[in-house]
Design a protein around this motif. Structure first.
Motif, PDB file in Angstrom:
ATOM      1  N   VAL A 171     -14.519  67.986  -0.369  1.00 39.38           N
ATOM      2  CA  VAL A 171     -13.622  67.276  -1.269  1.00 39.38           C
ATOM      3  C   VAL A 171     -13.215  65.942  -0.660  1.00 39.38           C
ATOM      4  O   VAL A 171     -12.892  65.848   0.530  1.00 39.38           O
ATOM      5  CB  VAL A 171     -12.374  68.128  -1.551  1.00 39.38           C
ATOM      6  N   GLU A 172     -13.217  64.884  -1.481  1.00 42.78           N
ATOM      7  CA  GLU A 172     -12.797  63.559  -1.064  1.00 42.78           C
ATOM      8  C   GLU A 172     -11.803  63.010  -2.082  1.00 42.78           C
ATOM      9  O   GLU A 172     -11.827  63.381  -3.258  1.00 42.78           O
ATOM     10  CB  GLU A 172     -14.004  62.621  -0.943  1.00 42.78           C
ATOM     11  N   LEU A 173     -10.943  62.121  -1.623  1.00 42.16           N
ATOM     12  CA  LEU A 173      -9.923  61.534  -2.477  1.00 42.16           C
ATOM     13  C   LEU A 173      -9.763  60.065  -2.151  1.00 42.16           C
ATOM     14  O   LEU A 173      -9.738  59.676  -0.983  1.00 42.16           O
ATOM     15  CB  LEU A 173      -8.579  62.242  -2.282  1.00 42.16           C
ATOM     16  N   TYR A 174      -9.633  59.255  -3.208  1.00 47.35           N
ATOM     17  CA  TYR A 174      -9.370  57.825  -3.073  1.00 47.35           C
ATOM     18  C   TYR A 174      -8.063  57.508  -3.792  1.00 47.35           C
ATOM     19  O   TYR A 174      -7.769  58.070  -4.852  1.00 47.35           O
ATOM     20  CB  TYR A 174     -10.483  56.997  -3.701  1.00 47.35           C
ATOM     21  N   ALA A 175      -7.294  56.582  -3.222  1.00 49.63           N
ATOM     22  CA  ALA A 175      -6.062  56.126  -3.848  1.00 49.63           C
ATOM     23  C   ALA A 175      -5.878  54.644  -3.557  1.00 49.63           C
ATOM     24  O   ALA A 175      -6.319  54.142  -2.514  1.00 49.63           O
ATOM     25  CB  ALA A 175      -4.864  56.918  -3.329  1.00 49.63           C
ATOM     26  N   ALA A 176      -5.216  53.964  -4.466  1.00 48.58           N
ATOM     27  CA  ALA A 176      -4.880  52.562  -4.274  1.00 48.58           C
ATOM     28  C   ALA A 176      -3.415  52.434  -3.892  1.00 48.58           C
ATOM     29  O   ALA A 176      -2.554  53.158  -4.409  1.00 48.58           O
ATOM     30  CB  ALA A 176      -5.155  51.773  -5.553  1.00 48.58           C
ATOM     31  N   VAL A 199     -13.199  63.498  -5.887  1.00 45.55           N
ATOM     32  CA  VAL A 199     -14.630  63.712  -6.066  1.00 45.55           C
ATOM     33  C   VAL A 199     -15.116  64.693  -5.007  1.00 45.55           C
ATOM     34  O   VAL A 199     -14.523  64.799  -3.925  1.00 45.55           O
ATOM     35  CB  VAL A 199     -15.398  62.360  -5.958  1.00 45.55           C
ATOM     36  N   VAL A 200     -16.182  65.411  -5.308  1.00 43.21           N
ATOM     37  CA  VAL A 200     -16.855  66.260  -4.332  1.00 43.21           C
ATOM     38  C   VAL A 200     -18.227  65.661  -4.059  1.00 43.21           C
ATOM     39  O   VAL A 200     -18.999  65.414  -4.993  1.00 43.21           O
ATOM     40  CB  VAL A 200     -16.974  67.708  -4.833  1.00 43.21           C
ATOM     41  N   VAL A 237     -13.517  70.010  -7.797  1.00 51.25           N
ATOM     42  CA  VAL A 237     -13.899  71.391  -7.513  1.00 51.25           C
ATOM     43  C   VAL A 237     -14.914  71.400  -6.380  1.00 51.25           C
ATOM     44  O   VAL A 237     -15.934  70.704  -6.444  1.00 51.25           O
ATOM     45  CB  VAL A 237     -14.503  72.063  -8.765  1.00 51.25           C
ATOM     46  N   ASP A 238     -14.635  72.186  -5.337  1.00 48.54           N
ATOM     47  CA  ASP A 238     -15.523  72.188  -4.168  1.00 48.54           C
ATOM     48  C   ASP A 238     -16.757  73.058  -4.402  1.00 48.54           C
ATOM     49  O   ASP A 238     -16.943  73.632  -5.493  1.00 48.54           O
ATOM     50  CB  ASP A 238     -14.760  72.599  -2.904  1.00 48.54           C
TER      51      ASP A 238
END
Length: 338
Positions: free
Chosen positions: A165-170, A158-159, A112-113
């Motif tokens: 807003v940020e996003l991580y992926a493997a 994550v914010v 959520v931003d």
């Protein structure tokens, strides 16, 4: 569950979200630090698939996303907002499918931003990432293809303290990182890091005004911390095979990050170190009873900013809780069942 399932509401009461085979339940304190009420079903009577996602905004509202069956062989994502742990949540609202239609493609993630808009992420059938966000004026925007390839099922959204807003992926042999360039923008792929990643071990945390930190386990079993723009750092060997939980807090006047994980022995292991200073060293200390193999751990801060840890086993439904004592260090009260 993907996301923080132990939360502190805006009224100071702690709450937990618990999955069943076709629903999400919520339990909450009747008052800050007091007894707990019984479980309540979230979002109405619609049946859900397992694996809900949770995210929390600056207003302390909880946003949930999950898959539900729509017709034989197909599913769609739904979203609900929960304003307070002891109030009824809004009914599940359809969000759609990143490919338009089809069956489940991966575990959703939600964050959520700064404006209180939920962003739902999920792997698409091509192996990339799809995102849909709430509009400031209400309703939902279009699905966006964030690209990527061979993305693993679990995403970490994550914010940061910036509100972006940020996003991580493997992916096989690497991590991918997306970030908004301004509020309301579609996150853009910023960086790819070659590193051996154990699937299902991602956890992202805002650790300063400028940065977020991703915790993940390497194939070797080491728990690592990565802040985009720098190289990953080994924090310490993983206590066990499952995911880690983390919270940023003040310990004896110092800005610290506390980690928790179910250890290989079956107990909960804790470690703490100065935030973003992994070189200071950290070590695990085990606490509490031996837990079932499916038990998961979560961390939060209570109304007095004390660390709270909870663990739940989906197979038994047993919920255990402990708090930090009012004394130096990371001394904890005895675990109790709630």
């Amino acid at each position: 569950m993907n996301g923080d399932w132990l939360i502190r509401g805006r009224d100071g009461r702690l709450g937990v979200y618990l999955p069943t085979d076709e629903a999400v339940l919520c339990r909450a304190e009747l008052g800050p630090g007091g007894p707990w009420g019984p479980p309540r079903r979230i979002g109405g009577e619609q049946g859900l698939h397992p694996g809900p996602a949770l995210g929390h905004g600056p207003d302390a509202y909880t946003h949930l996303a999950a898959w539900r069956p729509t017709k034989p062989g197909e599913s769609g994502l739904v979203h609900s907002t929960h304003f307070r742990a002891r109030l009824a949540a809004l009914d599940w609202v359809p969000v759609g499918h990143p490919d338009g239609s089809g069956d489940r493609t991966g575990l959703p993630a939600v964050t959520v931003d700064a404006q209180g808009r939920a962003h739902v992420f999920v792997r698409d059938k091509a192996g990339g990432v799809g995102m849909r966000a709430q509009k400031q004026t209400g309703g939902w925007g279009a699905w966006h293809d964030l690209k990527g390839r061979d993305v693993h099922e679990q995403l970490a959204a994550v914010v940061g303290e910036s509100g972006l807003v940020e996003l991580y992926a493997a992916v096989p042999g690497a991590l991918l990182y997306w970030r908004q360039e301004e509020p309301g923008a579609v996150p853009v792929l910023q960086e790819a890091l070659e590193t051996p990643v154990r699937p299902g071990t991602l956890y992202a945390l805002a650790t300063s005004a400028e940065r977020t930190t991703l915790y993940y386990a390497e194939d070797s079993g080491d728990l690592c911390a990565w802040r985009p723009g720098a190289r990953p750092v080994t924090v310490l060997p993983s206590a066990g095979p499952g995911p880690v939980s983390a919270v940023r807090c003040a310990l004896d006047g110092h800005d610290c990050t506390v980690l928790a994980q179910r250890s290989a022995s079956g107990r909960v292991a804790f470690a703490a170190y100065p935030t973003e200073q992994e070189s200071a060293g950290a070590w695990w200390t085990e606490s509490g009873p031996q837990l079932p193999a499916d038990a998961v751990v979560a961390l939060a801060l209570d109304e007095e900013e004390r660390i709270v840890a909870a663990t739940v086993s989906p197979s038994t439904g047993r919920l255990l809780l402990t708090r930090r004592k009012d004394e130096p260090g990371l001394a904890l009260e005895a675990w109790r069942e709630v």
